[in-house]
Design a protein around this motif. Structure first.
Motif, PDB file in Angstrom:
ATOM      1  N   ARG A  75      24.703 -40.460  26.780  1.00  0.00           N
ATOM      2  CA  ARG A  75      24.614 -41.904  26.928  1.00  0.00           C
ATOM      3  C   ARG A  75      23.692 -42.263  28.094  1.00  0.00           C
ATOM      4  N   PRO A  76      22.895 -43.326  27.932  1.00  0.00           N
ATOM      5  CA  PRO A  76      22.039 -43.745  29.054  1.00  0.00           C
ATOM      6  C   PRO A  76      22.836 -44.326  30.217  1.00  0.00           C
ATOM      7  N   VAL A  77      24.028 -44.864  29.916  1.00  0.00           N
ATOM      8  CA  VAL A  77      24.884 -45.457  30.949  1.00  0.00           C
ATOM      9  C   VAL A  77      26.292 -44.900  30.785  1.00  0.00           C
ATOM     10  N   LYS A  78      26.881 -44.477  31.882  1.00  0.00           N
ATOM     11  CA  LYS A  78      28.237 -43.932  31.857  1.00  0.00           C
ATOM     12  C   LYS A  78      29.238 -45.011  31.444  1.00  0.00           C
ATOM     13  N   LEU A  79      30.293 -44.602  30.745  1.00  0.00           N
ATOM     14  CA  LEU A  79      31.337 -45.552  30.366  1.00  0.00           C
ATOM     15  C   LEU A  79      31.998 -46.140  31.608  1.00  0.00           C
ATOM     16  N   SER A  80      32.337 -47.412  31.527  1.00  0.00           N
ATOM     17  CA  SER A  80      33.086 -48.039  32.614  1.00  0.00           C
ATOM     18  C   SER A  80      34.529 -47.547  32.567  1.00  0.00           C
ATOM     19  N   PRO A  81      35.285 -47.700  33.657  1.00  0.00           N
ATOM     20  CA  PRO A  81      36.702 -47.299  33.625  1.00  0.00           C
ATOM     21  C   PRO A  81      37.476 -47.974  32.494  1.00  0.00           C
ATOM     22  N   HIS A  82      37.158 -49.240  32.217  1.00  0.00           N
ATOM     23  CA  HIS A  82      37.839 -49.945  31.134  1.00  0.00           C
ATOM     24  C   HIS A  82      37.489 -49.331  29.782  1.00  0.00           C
ATOM     25  N   GLN A  83      36.217 -49.021  29.573  1.00  0.00           N
ATOM     26  CA  GLN A  83      35.805 -48.399  28.315  1.00  0.00           C
ATOM     27  C   GLN A  83      36.445 -47.024  28.150  1.00  0.00           C
ATOM     28  N   ASP A  84      36.487 -46.260  29.230  1.00  0.00           N
ATOM     29  CA  ASP A  84      37.100 -44.932  29.165  1.00  0.00           C
ATOM     30  C   ASP A  84      38.589 -45.037  28.840  1.00  0.00           C
ATOM     31  N   SER A  85      39.255 -46.035  29.414  1.00  0.00           N
ATOM     32  CA  SER A  85      40.675 -46.235  29.130  1.00  0.00           C
ATOM     33  C   SER A  85      40.893 -46.591  27.666  1.00  0.00           C
ATOM     34  N   LEU A  86      40.036 -47.463  27.127  1.00  0.00           N
ATOM     35  CA  LEU A  86      40.135 -47.825  25.708  1.00  0.00           C
ATOM     36  C   LEU A  86      39.915 -46.607  24.815  1.00  0.00           C
ATOM     37  N   LEU A  87      38.969 -45.757  25.205  1.00  0.00           N
ATOM     38  CA  LEU A  87      38.679 -44.561  24.416  1.00  0.00           C
ATOM     39  C   LEU A  87      39.880 -43.625  24.392  1.00  0.00           C
ATOM     40  N   GLN A  88      40.481 -43.386  25.550  1.00  0.00           N
ATOM     41  CA  GLN A  88      41.625 -42.473  25.609  1.00  0.00           C
ATOM     42  C   GLN A  88      42.816 -43.024  24.819  1.00  0.00           C
ATOM     43  N   GLN A  89      43.033 -44.334  24.891  1.00  0.00           N
ATOM     44  CA  GLN A  89      44.119 -44.941  24.120  1.00  0.00           C
ATOM     45  C   GLN A  89      43.868 -44.802  22.620  1.00  0.00           C
ATOM     46  N   SER A  90      42.623 -44.996  22.220  1.00  0.00           N
ATOM     47  CA  SER A  90      42.281 -44.898  20.801  1.00  0.00           C
ATOM     48  C   SER A  90      42.438 -43.474  20.299  1.00  0.00           C
ATOM     49  N   VAL A  91      42.026 -42.510  21.107  1.00  0.00           N
ATOM     50  CA  VAL A  91      42.148 -41.106  20.723  1.00  0.00           C
ATOM     51  C   VAL A  91      43.614 -40.739  20.510  1.00  0.00           C
ATOM     52  N   ALA A  92      44.482 -41.278  21.357  1.00  0.00           N
ATOM     53  CA  ALA A  92      45.909 -40.971  21.246  1.00  0.00           C
ATOM     54  C   ALA A  92      46.526 -41.560  19.982  1.00  0.00           C
ATOM     55  N   SER A  93      45.976 -42.680  19.506  1.00  0.00           N
ATOM     56  CA  SER A  93      46.587 -43.359  18.360  1.00  0.00           C
ATOM     57  C   SER A  93      45.909 -43.049  17.033  1.00  0.00           C
ATOM     58  N   ILE A  94      44.725 -42.478  17.069  1.00  0.00           N
ATOM     59  CA  ILE A  94      43.934 -42.334  15.848  1.00  0.00           C
ATOM     60  C   ILE A  94      44.105 -40.970  15.190  1.00  0.00           C
ATOM     61  N   GLN A  95      44.804 -40.060  15.846  1.00  0.00           N
ATOM     62  CA  GLN A  95      44.929 -38.703  15.326  1.00  0.00           C
ATOM     63  C   GLN A  95      45.791 -38.672  14.065  1.00  0.00           C
ATOM     64  N   ARG A  96      45.322 -37.939  13.066  1.00  0.00           N
ATOM     65  CA  ARG A  96      46.081 -37.798  11.817  1.00  0.00           C
ATOM     66  C   ARG A  96      45.486 -36.677  10.980  1.00  0.00           C
ATOM     67  N   ASP A  97      46.295 -36.182  10.045  1.00  0.00           N
ATOM     68  CA  ASP A  97      45.823 -35.153   9.124  1.00  0.00           C
ATOM     69  C   ASP A  97      44.922 -35.782   8.064  1.00  0.00           C
ATOM     70  N   GLY A  98      44.136 -34.932   7.434  1.00  0.00           N
ATOM     71  CA  GLY A  98      43.341 -35.382   6.300  1.00  0.00           C
ATOM     72  C   GLY A  98      41.934 -35.791   6.671  1.00  0.00           C
ATOM     73  N   TYR A  99      41.051 -35.659   5.697  1.00  0.00           N
ATOM     74  CA  TYR A  99      39.637 -36.012   5.849  1.00  0.00           C
ATOM     75  C   TYR A  99      39.253 -36.863   4.652  1.00  0.00           C
ATOM     76  N   ASN A 100      38.552 -37.957   4.894  1.00  0.00           N
ATOM     77  CA  ASN A 100      38.222 -38.880   3.810  1.00  0.00           C
ATOM     78  C   ASN A 100      36.929 -38.444   3.129  1.00  0.00           C
ATOM     79  N   LEU A 101      37.032 -37.403   2.317  1.00  0.00           N
ATOM     80  CA  LEU A 101      35.853 -36.890   1.617  1.00  0.00           C
ATOM     81  C   LEU A 101      35.250 -37.920   0.662  1.00  0.00           C
ATOM     82  N   PRO A 102      36.066 -38.636  -0.148  1.00  0.00           N
ATOM     83  CA  PRO A 102      35.456 -39.642  -1.031  1.00  0.00           C
ATOM     84  C   PRO A 102      34.657 -40.695  -0.269  1.00  0.00           C
TER      85      PRO A 102
END
Length: 233
Positions: A75-102
């Motif tokens: 990235r040309p610019v480092k993530l802000s603390p707020h952006q990094d916090s949003l990313l970590q929260q999303s990673v924690a909630s988005i995990q699941r089995d399966g891959y959407n091949l179609p």
């Protein structure tokens, strides 16, 4: 390039890659690209990716082992603390089995379909008008059919739109796309939109992006691409 220190990666960076597997070769041939997969860094030593096993974080060392060629898009610019916090929260909630091949295949076929549609529309219309001097009802019939084809492509280009059409037409629900499951580039774009990273802004959103498209958009935004290899032990 030579070996790199692995701690240069930061949250929000992207990794594009290819592997010596049949699916990877198929994606690269089908998209005319040297990359077939994309993931997002969530720290200096881990990434999140959507793979056949599901959507889960993975260590950078494991990611490098699973892929033959890996490029880091910084990235040309480092993530802000707020952006990094949003990313970590999303990673924690988005995990699941399966891959959407179609959904993954649809993104590729729709892109090809729009290109094929445009070529046929221009060439056939030009031929009918200038070479055969076709009557108006032939032109009208052909363009009506092309309009229907465009409508089908437009509907299939985004799963949410496709699902709404399925509901309105009362078609079997089994035909609907599971929007909870991801494929690699769609996962990256969804996370980028959540953190307002810039990749998901601008451009005409005709279809969901492929790894090739994500890499191109990142480079246009100033991301710096570097080859990354496992360290020599």
């Amino acid at each position: 390039m030579g070996n790199m220190e692995l701690n240069i990666m930061k949250a929000g960076d992207l990794l594009v890659s290819s592997a010596n597997t049949l699916p990877s070769w198929g994606i690269r041939v089908g998209t005319v690209s040297c990359v077939s997969h994309v993931a997002m860094a969530i720290s200096s030593s881990s990434v999140i990716e959507s793979a056949p096993t599901g959507t889960y974080p993975k260590s950078l060392s494991d990611f490098l082992k699973d892929n033959r060629r890996v490029y880091l898009l910084k990235r040309p610019v480092k993530l802000s603390p707020h952006q990094d916090s949003l990313l970590q929260q999303s990673v924690a909630s988005i995990q699941r089995d399966g891959y959407n091949l179609p959904r993954s295949l649809t993104s590729g076929f729709v892109r090809f379909g729009f290109g094929f549609w445009l070529v046929c529309f221009l060439i056939v219309n030009s031929t009918l008008i200038f070479y055969y001097d076709a009557p108006w009802f032939v032109l009208a019939g052909y363009n009506f059919l092309m309009g229907l084809l465009f409508l089908v492509l437009y509907t299939c280009a985004w799963p949410e739109r496709f699902n709404r059409v399925i509901d309105k037409l009362h078609f079997p629900k089994i035909m609907k796309t599971d929007v909870e499951k991801h494929f690699c580039s769609q996962l990256v774009m969804e996370l980028d939109e959540i953190i307002d990273g810039g990749l998901s802004k601008g451009g005409i959103k005709i279809h969901e992006l492929r790894p090739k498209d994500v890499q191109r958009r990142a480079k246009n935004l100033g991301y710096v691409r570097r080859r990354i290899k496992p360290p020599i032990i």
